[in-house]
Structure formats: C-alpha cells, structure tokens
Design a protein around this motif. Sequence first.
Motif, short mmCIF file in Angstrom:
data_model
loop_
_atom_site.label_atom_id
_atom_site.label_comp_id
_atom_site.label_asym_id
_atom_site.label_seq_id
_atom_site.Cartn_x
_atom_site.Cartn_y
_atom_site.Cartn_z
N UNK A 133 1.27 -3.24 11.05
CA UNK A 133 1.36 -3.84 9.72
C UNK A 133 2.42 -3.11 8.91
N UNK A 134 2.97 -3.78 7.91
CA UNK A 134 3.93 -3.14 7.01
C UNK A 134 3.22 -2.14 6.11
N UNK A 135 4.01 -1.31 5.46
CA UNK A 135 3.42 -0.37 4.51
C UNK A 135 2.71 -1.12 3.39
N UNK A 136 3.29 -2.21 2.91
CA UNK A 136 2.67 -3.00 1.86
C UNK A 136 1.27 -3.47 2.29
N UNK A 137 1.19 -4.01 3.50
CA UNK A 137 -0.10 -4.51 3.99
C UNK A 137 -1.08 -3.36 4.24
N UNK A 161 5.55 5.32 -4.88
CA UNK A 161 6.44 6.32 -5.49
C UNK A 161 5.98 7.74 -5.17
N UNK A 162 4.65 7.97 -5.20
CA UNK A 162 4.14 9.30 -4.88
C UNK A 162 4.51 9.68 -3.45
N UNK A 163 4.40 8.71 -2.53
CA UNK A 163 4.72 8.97 -1.12
C UNK A 163 6.22 9.05 -0.86
N UNK A 164 7.02 8.69 -1.87
CA UNK A 164 8.48 8.72 -1.76
C UNK A 164 8.97 7.81 -0.65
N UNK A 165 8.41 6.58 -0.62
CA UNK A 165 8.71 5.64 0.46
C UNK A 165 9.08 4.26 -0.06
N UNK A 166 9.66 4.19 -1.26
CA UNK A 166 9.92 2.88 -1.88
C UNK A 166 10.93 2.05 -1.09
N UNK A 191 10.81 1.59 2.05
CA UNK A 191 10.20 1.19 3.32
C UNK A 191 8.95 0.32 3.11
N UNK A 192 8.86 -0.30 1.95
CA UNK A 192 7.66 -1.07 1.61
C UNK A 192 7.35 -2.14 2.64
N UNK A 193 8.37 -2.82 3.15
CA UNK A 193 8.15 -3.92 4.09
C UNK A 193 8.51 -3.54 5.53
N UNK A 194 8.46 -2.24 5.82
CA UNK A 194 8.69 -1.73 7.18
C UNK A 194 7.36 -1.51 7.86
N UNK A 195 7.28 -1.87 9.14
CA UNK A 195 6.05 -1.66 9.89
C UNK A 195 5.89 -0.18 10.23
N UNK A 196 4.65 0.29 10.26
CA UNK A 196 4.40 1.72 10.37
C UNK A 196 4.79 2.33 11.70
N UNK A 197 4.89 1.53 12.76
CA UNK A 197 5.29 2.13 14.03
C UNK A 197 6.72 2.67 13.97
N UNK A 198 7.45 2.28 12.94
CA UNK A 198 8.81 2.78 12.74
C UNK A 198 8.86 4.02 11.83
N UNK A 199 7.72 4.45 11.34
CA UNK A 199 7.64 5.62 10.46
C UNK A 199 7.60 6.90 11.29
N UNK A 200 8.16 7.96 10.73
CA UNK A 200 8.00 9.29 11.33
C UNK A 200 6.60 9.81 11.00
N UNK A 201 6.18 10.87 11.68
CA UNK A 201 4.86 11.44 11.41
C UNK A 201 4.78 11.96 9.98
#
Length: 243
Positions: free
Chosen positions: A104-108, A133-138, A140-150
Amino acid sequence: MKRIIVNNLSKKFKIGIRANRNALSRFISIFSGRETKKEILALKNISFEAESGEVVGLIGKNGSGKSTLLRAIARIYDKDGGEIITNGNLISIINLNIGLRERLTMRDNVSFCCSIFGLSVKQIRERFNSIVEFAELKDFVDTKLYQFSSGMLQRLAFSIAVHCNPDILLLDEVFEVGDESFKKKSAEKIKELVAKGASVLLVSHELDMIKRHCNKIVWLDKGRIIMKGKSKDVIEKYIQDQL
C-alpha cells in the motif's frame, strides 16, 4: 494511575531439538513433520508496574526476554501464567509491527493504521499532514512502502504511533531513529506524551539513551528480573556485572 501492571508473568515456548536417534528415525521425523521438542520458560514470574507519566526501560543481554515481555504486554504472545493489566490506549512499535502494509502507499497506510488505533475519519484527515511532516516524508505520500528504506519505515511507524493518542507506548529499539535532528524531535514528542500522562516502555541496548530518558529500569536476564529501580542505580549494577 497505573498504566501497566504485570504480576508473576510467565511465558513458555516449545522448540525443536535434534534427538540422538538413528538415521532411519531421523529420516522418518523429517518427512512426517514430527520432531522432538523441549519446553523453555522465556519469562519467569515477572512483576513490575508503570505509572502514568513514566518512561520505563528494559535492559539485558540478547535472549534475556525483553522483546518477549513487550510482545506479551501487547497481546502478540499469549501468556502462560500470571496477569497483565493495561489501562488506556496501547500502541506498540515492535520491529515495525504496527500494521504497515508494504504493497500500500504511505497515504493508504496512514489511514489504515490510524483507523486500527481508533482514530475517526475526521481525526485522520486532521492529523494526516502532521504525521507526514513529522516523518519528513512529504515527497513519498503516494509511494508504496516496499520502496521505502528501513529508516523511512521507522520514521513513519513512529510518527503514526505518536499521533494516535497513545496512553501506553511500547518501543523496541526504534525510539531514536533518523539523523540527530529527528532524534531530538522524537525525544521531544515522547516528553510531550509523557507530560500528558502516557507511559512508555522502552527496550534498548543503548544505556546512555536509556539513562537519559527513563525514570526507572527493569533488568532482565534469562527471563528473570535481576533488578528494578531508579535508572542510575540499575545501570551502575548492570555495568559492573558486565565487567
């Protein structure tokens, strides 16, 4: 108010072992799915309390039972004996186990996790930008989490958790994530929650960080409590024991 009460808690696991059997017996056990097992007691008569407005640290060597204790309090593991009482909204971040879905995306994910933790649709909408904003990930809102770093996942999990009104927050080695600026921001957010009456239970091997943030400490070894009390006193004893 006592946020966490643990009385004589015990937790057992069954693990497979290699028995001294002949080759035919081992062959049969492999293909039948049956194996010799032994029972280990991972937590042994654990008792402690966490008051409203306290940060309690759990320390000990690997395999001492710290993460097992957090999982038992979070109801991820069933207990085998004793009593666990929690008062208030409990949120745990244990190896990012807060319900994140990598497809799922970060938004979802923000919407999904916040709803699990009891926020209404209106509350999620009102806090969404603050979480991002707190997570400093604005970006990547519509990026799926498998593409996120740890590190990105840790920041997101932490931000979601602290924005969902936790009365009890369980943290396993994810209290201070990111760069120094994010660590400082995270520490300030924890202080804010604690000032409002939340209790935090924190597992870490970083003794300086434990000493800096925790009111008291529970020292575990081989599933038993060796010592509990004020941070300074317990850490001094713990360091002496390691020499």
